[in-house]
Enzyme design. Structure first.
Site, PDB file in Angstrom:
ATOM      1  N   CYS A 101       0.821  -1.210   0.000  1.00 57.01           N
ATOM      2  CA  CYS A 101       0.000   0.000   0.000  1.00 57.01           C
ATOM      3  C   CYS A 101       0.855   1.260   0.000  1.00 57.01           C
ATOM      4  CB  CYS A 101      -0.941  -0.007   1.190  1.00 57.01           C
ATOM      5  SG  CYS A 101      -0.099  -0.120   2.799  1.00 57.01           S
ATOM      6  N   HIS A 272      -1.832   1.494   7.233  1.00 61.63           N
ATOM      7  CA  HIS A 272      -2.213   1.462   5.819  1.00 61.63           C
ATOM      8  C   HIS A 272      -1.911   2.813   5.184  1.00 61.63           C
ATOM      9  CE1 HIS A 272      -4.194   0.055   2.264  1.00 61.63           C
ATOM     10  NE2 HIS A 272      -5.268   0.812   2.397  1.00 61.63           N
ATOM     11  N   ASN A 293      -8.253   4.775  -2.014  1.00 62.97           N
ATOM     12  CA  ASN A 293      -7.646   3.549  -1.524  1.00 62.97           C
ATOM     13  C   ASN A 293      -7.057   2.764  -2.696  1.00 62.97           C
ATOM     14  OD1 ASN A 293      -6.903   1.509   0.246  1.00 62.97           O
ATOM     15  ND2 ASN A 293      -8.959   1.141   1.033  1.00 62.97           N
TER      16      ASN A 293
END
Length: 331
Positions: A101, A272, A293
Site C-alpha cells: 500500500c 495502511h 484507496n
C-alpha cells in the site's frame, strides 16, 4: 526488521456481518456493509503494510511549513474535478494480496502531482517503488517513497491490466484478487497468504516498450512532509494529492459511505497508506478528508472513503508527505 503479531477478532463473514449491523445501528455518521473483497479480518492484514509514527522502521521526508495563501481556502476541494485532464487522479488501483500500500500511496501522489505540473497524464510504477526502492520491504511494508523519488526517480508503470500493452516500462505484476467465494472473472481468488516480494530486475518488463529502465526514470525535485489541518489543506489545493498513512481497525473494511470514524470496540489491524485527494464538510456539518484507496473500485465508495478531518482520526494527519517537480519539466 520488526515482526508485529496481531490479535485478530471478528475473523469470519459473520464477524463482518455483526460489525456492519453494529455500525448501521449506532448512528456513527457512516454506513457499513459486509465487504465482498474480504472474507475475514485476517484477509485484510496482507493488504496493509504502512509504517506509522512510533514504529521502529518509520521514516519520512523533513516536515516543512506551507506558506498561507493570499486568499481563503475553499470550503471543499476535489483534485479529480479540479484537474480533470489528469485521469491518473481518479484511477483506483489494486495492490492485490501484498502489503505494498505504501508504494501505491506514493506512486499515486507522484503521478498525480507530475500531471498537474507538466500536463502529462502518465502512470508511474508502484512495482518499481515497492520492489526497487529503499523506502520499504516490498510486500512486507514500507514508508513514503518521496525521498527515493527525489534521489533516484521512478519508471512509468501501469496497472496489472496494462501488461502487454507496451505503454509503460514496469506495470504492476500481481493480479487483482478477492478473498470472497465464488471468485469472479475480474477478481479471481487471492492466494492463501501474502505474495512473496519479487527481486528488482532494474529492467522494463514490457518488451515492446520503447525506452530502457534507466532512461525511463523520472525524479522529483523535492520531497517533504506536512503537518496541521490547514497546512495540509493548503498544500492539497496548491499542488495536488499527497501520501497519507493511518491505523486500520476491524470496522474499517466494512466502510461503504459517509464520514468514517473508528467505532468503540474495534481492534487494531495495522498501518495502511493511501492517497489524499480532497476535503469538505458533509450535510451534518462533519469535516472530512476524501481518500483514494488501493483495494480496487468495488471496495468502499468507488474505491474511495471519507474520514473525519481535523481531529487526527486514526492518525490520518500524522504521516502526510509529497514533493514537487523541476520548473524545467513544467509545460
Amino acid at each position: 526488521m520488526k515482526v508485529v503479531c496481531l490479535l485478530i477478532v471478528g475473523a469470519s463473514a459473520s464477524g463482518f456481518e455483526e460489525i456492519a449491523e453494529k455500525v448501521n445501528a449506532g448512528n456513527y455518521g457512516w454506513t457499513a456493509q459486509v465487504p465482498s473483497k474480504f472474507a475475514s479480518t485476517e484477509d485484510v492484514v496482507p493488504h496493509l503494510g504502512a509504517f506509522l509514527p512510533g514504529d521502529e522502521e518509520f521514516n519520512e521526508p523533513e516536515v516543512v511549513d506551507i506558506p498561507a495563501s493570499n486568499g481563503a481556502l475553499p470550503d471543499s476541494f476535489d483534485s479529480q474535478t479540479n484537474w480533470p485532464a489528469c485521469t491518473v487522479i481518479g484511477n483506483v488501483r489494486d495492490q492485490s494480496s501484498c502489503g505494498s500500500c505504501w508504494a501505491f500511496g506514493s506512486s499515486a501522489s507522484f503521478e498525480s502531482r507530475r500531471c498537474i505540473s507538466t500536463g502529462q497524464d502518465v502512470k508511474f510504477s508502484p512495482e518499481d517503488t515497492a520492489f526497487c526502492s529503499t523506502a520499504g520491504y516490498g510486500c512486507q511494508g514500507g514508508n513514503s517513497a518521496w525521498s527515493w523519488y527525489e534521489r533516484t526517480g521512478v519508471v512509468t508503470g501501469g496497472d496489472f491490466t496494462d501488461k502487454g500493452s507496451g505503454s509503460t516500462c514496469l506495470p504492476y505484476g500481481f493480479a487483482p484478487c478477492a478473498h470472497h467465494v465464488p471468485a469472479t472473472a475480474d477478481y479471481p481468488a487471492c492466494p492463501s497468504g501474502e505474495y512473496p516480494s519479487p527481486t528488482c530486475a532494474k529492467a522494463c518488463s514490457e518488451s515492446s516498450y520503447s525506452g530502457s529502465y534507466n532512461e525511463d526514470k523520472t525524479k522529483a525535485s523535492s520531497s517533504y512532509s506536512v503537518r496541521g489541518e490547514t497546512q495540509i489543506m493548503q498544500e492539497l489545493v496548491t499542488n495536488g494529492p499527497m501520501y497519507v498513512a493511518f491505523t486500520v481497525y476491524s470496522d474499517f473494511p466494512t466502510y461503504k459511505s459517509g464520514v468514517y470514524t473508528k467505532t468503540p470496540g474495534s481492534s487494531r489491524l495495522g498501518g495502511h497508506a493511501v492517497t489524499l485527494v480532497g476535503y469538505g464538510t458533509d450535510a451534518h456539518g462533519t469535516p472530512y478528508w476524501k481518500i483514494k484507496n488501493s483495494w480496487n473500485e468495488e471496495w468502499g465508495n468507488g474505491g474511495h472513503f471519507l474520514i473525519k478531518r481535523g481531529s487526527d482520526e486514526c492518525g490520518i494527519e500524522d504521516s502526510v508527505s509529497a514533493g514537487a517537480f523541476s520548473s524545467t519539466e513544467v509545460v
